[in-house]
Enzyme design. Structure first.
Site, PDB file in Angstrom:
ATOM      1  N   LYS A 112       3.584  -7.073 -15.702  1.00 46.84           N
ATOM      2  CA  LYS A 112       4.743  -6.904 -16.590  1.00 46.84           C
ATOM      3  C   LYS A 112       5.127  -8.244 -17.227  1.00 46.84           C
ATOM      4  O   LYS A 112       5.494  -8.316 -18.396  1.00 46.84           O
ATOM      5  CB  LYS A 112       5.933  -6.328 -15.805  1.00 46.84           C
ATOM      6  CG  LYS A 112       5.806  -4.844 -15.488  1.00 46.84           C
ATOM      7  CD  LYS A 112       6.849  -4.384 -14.482  1.00 46.84           C
ATOM      8  CE  LYS A 112       6.659  -2.914 -14.118  1.00 46.84           C
ATOM      9  NZ  LYS A 112       7.542  -2.467 -13.027  1.00 46.84           N
ATOM     10  N   GLN A 160      12.317  -3.511  -9.007  1.00 49.96           N
ATOM     11  CA  GLN A 160      11.003  -3.009  -8.625  1.00 49.96           C
ATOM     12  C   GLN A 160      11.094  -2.205  -7.320  1.00 49.96           C
ATOM     13  O   GLN A 160      11.691  -2.660  -6.348  1.00 49.96           O
ATOM     14  CB  GLN A 160      10.028  -4.200  -8.474  1.00 49.96           C
ATOM     15  CG  GLN A 160       8.594  -3.811  -8.221  1.00 49.96           C
ATOM     16  CD  GLN A 160       7.943  -3.085  -9.395  1.00 49.96           C
ATOM     17  OE1 GLN A 160       8.292  -3.300 -10.550  1.00 49.96           O
ATOM     18  NE2 GLN A 160       7.008  -2.208  -9.098  1.00 49.96           N
ATOM     19  N   ASP A 178      14.040   1.369 -16.702  1.00 46.28           N
ATOM     20  CA  ASP A 178      13.173   2.304 -15.986  1.00 46.28           C
ATOM     21  C   ASP A 178      13.535   3.764 -16.254  1.00 46.28           C
ATOM     22  O   ASP A 178      12.744   4.662 -15.948  1.00 46.28           O
ATOM     23  CB  ASP A 178      13.298   2.067 -14.472  1.00 46.28           C
ATOM     24  CG  ASP A 178      12.220   1.156 -13.934  1.00 46.28           C
ATOM     25  OD1 ASP A 178      11.068   1.296 -14.370  1.00 46.28           O
ATOM     26  OD2 ASP A 178      12.533   0.319 -13.067  1.00 46.28           O
TER      27      ASP A 178
HETATM   28  N1  GUN Z   1       7.277   0.941  -8.544  1.00 51.51           N
HETATM   29  C1  GUN Z   1       6.219   1.670  -8.966  1.00 51.51           C
HETATM   30  N2  GUN Z   1       6.376   2.046 -10.246  1.00 51.51           N
HETATM   31  C2  GUN Z   1       7.576   1.548 -10.639  1.00 51.51           C
HETATM   32  C3  GUN Z   1       8.290   1.609 -11.872  1.00 51.51           C
HETATM   33  O1  GUN Z   1       7.889   2.218 -12.858  1.00 51.51           O
HETATM   34  N3  GUN Z   1       9.485   0.956 -11.872  1.00 51.51           N
HETATM   35  C4  GUN Z   1       9.986   0.303 -10.782  1.00 51.51           C
HETATM   36  N4  GUN Z   1      11.159  -0.286 -10.887  1.00 51.51           N
HETATM   37  N5  GUN Z   1       9.342   0.246  -9.640  1.00 51.51           N
HETATM   38  C5  GUN Z   1       8.136   0.860  -9.575  1.00 51.51           C
END
Ligand code: GUN
Length: 264
Positions: free
Chosen positions: A45, A89, A112
Site C-alpha cells: 500500500k 489494518q 476501507d
Molecule cells: N486485512 C486484510 N485485508 C484488509 C483490508 O482490506 N483492510 C484492512 N484494514 N485490513 C485488511
C-alpha cells in the site's frame, strides 16, 4: 491481460488524475500487528501511494497497544484535517474488539468502507468485482460460492454478488465436506477466503467455465500461497501473490479518491 497489467493501467490513470489535483490526497495506515499477510499488504500500500503521488503515512503501534489507546489514535485521526482518510489494518491483536474499532472510524474518513454508514464497499470485494466486470465474466443468474464468512471479505462479497443478481451461497468451516463438494461442483464463480493452504484441490470437481478468485494469503516454506492449489482445471484462477492483493490495494486508492470527492 494479467491482473498485474490491469492494475498497472488503472494506476496510470489514477496517477494522472492525482497529478492534476492541486491538493494531493493523503492517507494514514495504522498497523497494530506483526501478521505476515498484513506486513505484505502494508508494504504494498505504501509503495502504491508513492507511485500514485498520494501522501501516505504508516502509524505503526506496538503489538501490546491497548484498545483504549488505539481508540485515542483513531479519535485523533478522525479530527486531523491533514488526512483525507485512514485505515486500521486487520487483524487486530487479541483483546481488541475489531467491530468496535470499525465503528470508531468516522464514516467520512473510512477508506476501507468498513463502517455500516459508509457509502463505500470494502476494498477486497470491490476490487474483485471491478476485475470480474473488466474480464466480462457473466454474473447475472450464475451460481457463486463464497467460502469464508468474515466481515471484511466473505459477508460483503456475498452481498455485492447478490446485488449483481448472482445466486449466492456462503460456505464456511462448519459446512460438511459433502455439501462443500456439491456447491463447488455447481459454481460458476468461487471466491475463497478461508485461510487454508490448498483447500481447493483436485479432490473437488469444477465446472470447466468456473472462475476461482483466491483471497487466501498463507505463509508456507515456499513463501506466500493462496487457499487454492495452482492450475486447477477452470477457466480462470487468480494467482497468489500477484492477484487479489493487487486488486485490494487498487480499490483502496479508488476509495480514497471517492472520499476526497464526497468530502469536497
Ligand atoms: N486485512 C486484510 N485485508 C484488509 C483490508 O482490506 N483492510 C484492512 N484494514 N485490513 C485488511
Amino acid at each position: 491481460m494479467t491482473i498485474k497489467d490491469y492494475v498497472q493501467n488503472r494506476k496510470d490513470e489514477i496517477k494522472n488524475l492525482v497529478a492534476s489535483l492541486t491538493e494531493k490526497p493523503s492517507i494514514a495506515i495504522v498497523q497494530v500487528n506483526e501478521d505476515a499477510g498484513s506486513n505484505a499488504y502494508v508494504k504494498g500500500k505504501l509503495k502504491d501511494a508513492e507511485q500514485l503521488g498520494i501522501k501516505a503515512e504508516l502509524i505503526k503501534l506496538d503489538i501490546t497497544t491497548s484498545q483504549a489507546d488505539l481508540l485515542k489514535v483513531i479519535a485523533r485521526l478522525n479530527n486531523d484535517p491533514a488526512y483525507d482518510g485512514f485505515i486500521v489494518q486487520m487483524p487486530l491483536p487479541k483483546g481488541i474488539d475489531e467491530e468496535l474499532v470499525k465503528l470508531a472510524i468516522s464514516p467520512e474518513k473510512d477508506v476501507d468502507g468498513f463502517h455500516p454508514l459508509s457509502s463505500l464497499v470494502a476494498c477486497t470485494p470491490q476490487g474483485i468485482l471491478n476485475y470480474l466486470k473488466h474480464k466480462n465474466i457473466p454474473l447475472e443468474g450464475k451460481n457463486a460460492v463464497v467460502i469464508g464468512r468474515s466481515n471484511i471479505v466473505g459477508k460483503p462479497m456475498a452481498k455485492l454478488l447478490l446485488k449483481e443478481n448472482m445466486n449466492v451461497t456462503v460456505l464456511h468451516s462448519r459446512t460438511s465436506p459433502e455439501d462443500m463438494a456439491f456447491y463447488i461442483a455447481h459454481a460458476e464463480l468461487i471466491v475463497i477466503a478461508i485461510g487454508k493452504t490448498a483447500f481447493l484441490d483436485n479432490r473437488f470437481t469444477y465446472k470447466k467455465e468456473a472462475v476461482i478468485v483466491d483471497v487466501g494469503i498463507n505463509r508456507t516454506e515456499e513463501g506466500l500461497v493462496g487457499d487454492a492449489l495452482k492450475n486447477l482445471p477452470v477457466k480462470l484462477q487468480t494467482p497468489v501473490p500477484g492477484g487479489v492483493g493487487l486488486l485490494t490495494r487498487l480499490a483502496l486508492y479508488e476509495n480514497l479518491l471517492k472520499i476526497k470527492d464526497i468530502n469536497g
